[in-house]
Scaffold this active site. Structure first.
Site, PDB file in Angstrom:
ATOM      1  N   SER A  28       0.842  -1.203   0.000  1.00  0.00           N
ATOM      2  CA  SER A  28       0.000   0.000   0.000  1.00  0.00           C
ATOM      3  C   SER A  28       0.873   1.247   0.000  1.00  0.00           C
ATOM      4  O   SER A  28       1.687   1.457   0.911  1.00  0.00           O
ATOM      5  CB  SER A  28      -0.890   0.004   1.246  1.00  0.00           C
ATOM      6  OG  SER A  28      -1.395   1.308   1.444  1.00  0.00           O
ATOM      7  N   GLY A  45      -8.778   4.150   7.176  1.00  0.00           N
ATOM      8  CA  GLY A  45      -8.470   5.566   7.379  1.00  0.00           C
ATOM      9  C   GLY A  45      -6.998   5.872   7.589  1.00  0.00           C
ATOM     10  O   GLY A  45      -6.523   6.907   7.155  1.00  0.00           O
ATOM     11  N   MET A  60      -8.974   8.279  -0.117  1.00  0.00           N
ATOM     12  CA  MET A  60      -9.813   8.662   1.033  1.00  0.00           C
ATOM     13  C   MET A  60     -10.378  10.056   0.830  1.00  0.00           C
ATOM     14  O   MET A  60      -9.673  10.931   0.314  1.00  0.00           O
ATOM     15  CB  MET A  60      -8.972   8.663   2.309  1.00  0.00           C
ATOM     16  CG  MET A  60      -8.295   7.337   2.587  1.00  0.00           C
ATOM     17  SD  MET A  60      -7.314   7.455   4.078  1.00  0.00           S
ATOM     18  CE  MET A  60      -6.585   5.820   4.092  1.00  0.00           C
ATOM     19  N   ASP A 115      -6.439  -6.184   4.550  1.00  0.00           N
ATOM     20  CA  ASP A 115      -5.828  -4.857   4.531  1.00  0.00           C
ATOM     21  C   ASP A 115      -5.843  -4.252   5.925  1.00  0.00           C
ATOM     22  O   ASP A 115      -6.902  -3.947   6.471  1.00  0.00           O
ATOM     23  CB  ASP A 115      -6.632  -3.987   3.549  1.00  0.00           C
ATOM     24  CG  ASP A 115      -6.074  -2.588   3.379  1.00  0.00           C
ATOM     25  OD1 ASP A 115      -4.979  -2.308   3.888  1.00  0.00           O
ATOM     26  OD2 ASP A 115      -6.751  -1.784   2.708  1.00  0.00           O
ATOM     27  N   GLY A 116      -4.623  -4.075   6.460  1.00  0.00           N
ATOM     28  CA  GLY A 116      -4.500  -3.386   7.743  1.00  0.00           C
ATOM     29  C   GLY A 116      -3.787  -4.200   8.797  1.00  0.00           C
ATOM     30  O   GLY A 116      -4.221  -5.297   9.140  1.00  0.00           O
ATOM     31  N   GLY A 117      -2.652  -3.683   9.256  1.00  0.00           N
ATOM     32  CA  GLY A 117      -1.929  -4.321  10.363  1.00  0.00           C
ATOM     33  C   GLY A 117      -1.229  -5.619  10.008  1.00  0.00           C
ATOM     34  O   GLY A 117      -0.885  -6.399  10.900  1.00  0.00           O
ATOM     35  N   MET A 176     -11.454  -5.626   5.570  1.00  0.00           N
ATOM     36  CA  MET A 176     -10.629  -4.680   6.327  1.00  0.00           C
ATOM     37  C   MET A 176     -10.269  -5.299   7.674  1.00  0.00           C
ATOM     38  O   MET A 176     -11.151  -5.742   8.419  1.00  0.00           O
ATOM     39  CB  MET A 176     -11.383  -3.359   6.550  1.00  0.00           C
ATOM     40  CG  MET A 176     -11.511  -2.491   5.311  1.00  0.00           C
ATOM     41  SD  MET A 176      -9.962  -2.140   4.454  1.00  0.00           S
ATOM     42  CE  MET A 176      -9.006  -1.288   5.724  1.00  0.00           C
ATOM     43  N   GLY A 221       1.284  -1.868   4.210  1.00  0.00           N
ATOM     44  CA  GLY A 221       1.735  -0.498   3.967  1.00  0.00           C
ATOM     45  C   GLY A 221       2.985  -0.189   4.764  1.00  0.00           C
ATOM     46  O   GLY A 221       4.100  -0.173   4.228  1.00  0.00           O
ATOM     47  N   MET A 280     -12.091   4.539  -0.499  1.00  0.00           N
ATOM     48  CA  MET A 280     -12.732   4.783   0.798  1.00  0.00           C
ATOM     49  C   MET A 280     -13.433   6.126   0.691  1.00  0.00           C
ATOM     50  O   MET A 280     -13.033   7.116   1.312  1.00  0.00           O
ATOM     51  CB  MET A 280     -11.671   4.772   1.909  1.00  0.00           C
ATOM     52  CG  MET A 280     -11.200   3.363   2.236  1.00  0.00           C
ATOM     53  SD  MET A 280      -9.665   3.342   3.174  1.00  0.00           S
ATOM     54  CE  MET A 280      -8.506   3.405   1.822  1.00  0.00           C
ATOM     55  N   GLY A 294      -2.772   4.220   8.027  1.00  0.00           N
ATOM     56  CA  GLY A 294      -1.786   3.148   8.032  1.00  0.00           C
ATOM     57  C   GLY A 294      -1.219   2.990   9.437  1.00  0.00           C
ATOM     58  O   GLY A 294      -1.463   3.823  10.317  1.00  0.00           O
ATOM     59  N   GLY A 295      -0.511   1.907   9.650  1.00  0.00           N
ATOM     60  CA  GLY A 295       0.230   1.719  10.889  1.00  0.00           C
ATOM     61  C   GLY A 295      -0.594   1.317  12.101  1.00  0.00           C
ATOM     62  O   GLY A 295      -0.115   1.391  13.233  1.00  0.00           O
ATOM     63  N   ASP A 325      -4.766   3.657  -1.907  1.00  0.00           N
ATOM     64  CA  ASP A 325      -5.842   4.030  -0.985  1.00  0.00           C
ATOM     65  C   ASP A 325      -6.343   5.436  -1.255  1.00  0.00           C
ATOM     66  O   ASP A 325      -5.600   6.401  -1.088  1.00  0.00           O
ATOM     67  CB  ASP A 325      -5.322   3.962   0.458  1.00  0.00           C
ATOM     68  CG  ASP A 325      -5.065   2.534   0.895  1.00  0.00           C
ATOM     69  OD1 ASP A 325      -6.013   1.730   0.867  1.00  0.00           O
ATOM     70  OD2 ASP A 325      -3.917   2.217   1.259  1.00  0.00           O
ATOM     71  N   HIS A 359      -8.356   1.142  -3.917  1.00  0.00           N
ATOM     72  CA  HIS A 359      -9.266   0.943  -2.784  1.00  0.00           C
ATOM     73  C   HIS A 359      -9.955   2.274  -2.477  1.00  0.00           C
ATOM     74  O   HIS A 359      -9.354   3.168  -1.895  1.00  0.00           O
ATOM     75  CB  HIS A 359      -8.421   0.450  -1.595  1.00  0.00           C
ATOM     76  CG  HIS A 359      -9.180   0.252  -0.328  1.00  0.00           C
ATOM     77  ND1 HIS A 359      -8.561   0.082   0.897  1.00  0.00           N
ATOM     78  CD2 HIS A 359     -10.520   0.187  -0.077  1.00  0.00           C
ATOM     79  CE1 HIS A 359      -9.479  -0.064   1.841  1.00  0.00           C
ATOM     80  NE2 HIS A 359     -10.667  -0.011   1.281  1.00  0.00           N
ATOM     81  N   HIS A 386      -1.294  -1.301  -4.151  1.00  0.00           N
ATOM     82  CA  HIS A 386      -2.563  -1.007  -3.478  1.00  0.00           C
ATOM     83  C   HIS A 386      -2.629   0.505  -3.251  1.00  0.00           C
ATOM     84  O   HIS A 386      -1.754   1.092  -2.616  1.00  0.00           O
ATOM     85  CB  HIS A 386      -2.629  -1.772  -2.156  1.00  0.00           C
ATOM     86  CG  HIS A 386      -3.905  -1.597  -1.410  1.00  0.00           C
ATOM     87  ND1 HIS A 386      -5.034  -2.347  -1.675  1.00  0.00           N
ATOM     88  CD2 HIS A 386      -4.253  -0.748  -0.406  1.00  0.00           C
ATOM     89  CE1 HIS A 386      -6.005  -1.971  -0.876  1.00  0.00           C
ATOM     90  NE2 HIS A 386      -5.563  -1.001  -0.091  1.00  0.00           N
TER      91      HIS A 386
HETATM   92  C1  DX5 Z   1      -6.095   1.843   5.694  1.00  0.00           C
HETATM   93  C2  DX5 Z   1      -5.677   1.458   4.300  1.00  0.00           C
HETATM   94  C3  DX5 Z   1      -4.547   0.505   4.232  1.00  0.00           C
HETATM   95  C4  DX5 Z   1      -3.258   0.966   4.878  1.00  0.00           C
HETATM   96  C5  DX5 Z   1      -2.669  -0.241   5.520  1.00  0.00           C
HETATM   97  O1  DX5 Z   1      -7.346   2.430   5.653  1.00  0.00           O
HETATM   98  O2  DX5 Z   1      -6.754   0.884   3.594  1.00  0.00           O
HETATM   99  O3  DX5 Z   1      -4.316   0.043   2.906  1.00  0.00           O
HETATM  100  O4  DX5 Z   1      -2.329   1.525   3.998  1.00  0.00           O
HETATM  101  O5  DX5 Z   1      -1.552   0.148   6.237  1.00  0.00           O
HETATM  102  P1  DX5 Z   1      -0.783  -0.821   7.237  1.00  0.00           P
HETATM  103  O6  DX5 Z   1      -0.325  -2.002   6.433  1.00  0.00           O
HETATM  104  O7  DX5 Z   1       0.336   0.025   7.732  1.00  0.00           O
HETATM  105  O8  DX5 Z   1      -1.762  -1.216   8.305  1.00  0.00           O
HETATM  106 ZN    ZN Z   2      -6.405  -0.086   1.611  1.00  0.00          ZN
END
Ligand code: DX5
Ligand code: ZN
Length: 222
Positions: free
Chosen positions: A9, A143, A38, A176-178, A138, A198, A69, A145-146, A36, A67, A34
């Site tokens: 991402s 919203g 928003m 996606d996420g964490g 998800m 990400g 959002m 990263g990290g 994102d 993606h 990927h």
């Molecule tokens: C969050 C995004 C993710 C984000 C994931 O809303 O959709 O794609 O970049 O980031 P990590 O991998 O750091 O959780």
């Molecule tokens: Zn995403």
């Protein structure tokens, strides 16, 4: 088993040298980028949009996994397709008309992704399982990263894989996420096969971090 695909991402990238850094992920074997998007309304953050996708498209052969959002994604789907998306994922919670979103994506001959937030029960996907190419589960609140992986996602992934298996559908399930190198086996074991990461990729060693995931996938797939 579906092929494992890696989708770094770019949300965590340094946008001052985005194209070069995306190239590092490709050189290390990643197949997707990927991306994102928003809108500050569907999620409490604003990331990037059409001009950025348009400007990185010519410098990358990666498959653009966009993606969205954003609220009422049907308003913008055609423009994201024209900007260079290969696959467009919209959120179940963001639209009153998922069928129309699917129709618009298909009319542009792009792949269709449907996403659900952590609190949305997986059963809502049932009417769409034979109309989409990918389900995005998800594994954090969308919203930012990290964030940390939400543990209850594991069971949700399992349930989703079972829904598709019971219907004889070979669906791509993206998470996606964490996701980090030390918990990716958990989501793979549960049935996910398209892995977004990400912050675990866009750090000081983009090539090395991507390669570590790719090596793990290779080992699992034999
Ligand atoms: C969050 C995004 C993710 C984000 C994931 O809303 O959709 O794609 O970049 O980031 P990590 O991998 O750091 O959780
Ligand atoms: Zn995403």
């Amino acid at each position: 088993m579906n092929k494992i695909i890696f989708a770094p991402s770019i949300l965590s990238a340094d946008f001052s040298h985005l194209a070069a850094d995306m190239g590092e992920t490709a050189r290390a074997g990643a197949q997707y980028a990927h991306i994102d998007v928003m809108d500050g309304s569907f999620v409490p953050n604003i990331s990037l949009g059409l001009p950025v996708i348009k400007s990185i498209r010519p410098s990358s052969d990666l498959f653009f996994d966009v993606h969205l959002m954003i609220d009422k994604p049907e308003r913008y789907i055609e423009r994201f397709a024209d900007a260079g998306a290969n696959l467009i994922t919209f959120h179940y919670e963001a639209t009153e008309n998922p069928e129309e979103c699917i129709r618009l994506i298909r009319s542009k001959k792009k792949k269709v992704g449907l996403s659900v937030k952590p609190a949305t029960p997986i059963e809502v996907i049932s009417p769409y399982i034979d109309k989409i190419d990918m389900l995005l589960i998800m594994t954090v609140e969308p919203g930012f990263g990290g964030q940390g992986y939400i543990e209850s996602s594991t069971e949700k992934i399992r349930m989703a894989r079972k829904i598709f298996e019971d219907s004889g559908i070979d669906m791509d399930i993206e998470v996606d996420g964490g996701i980090k190198i030390d918990n990716v086996n958990v989501v793979l074991d549960a049935g996910a096969n398209v892995i977004v990461a990400g912050s675990a990729v866009y750090n000081d060693d983009i090539f090395g971090s991507t390669k570590a995931f790719m090596d793990l996938f290779k080992k699992r797939q034999g």
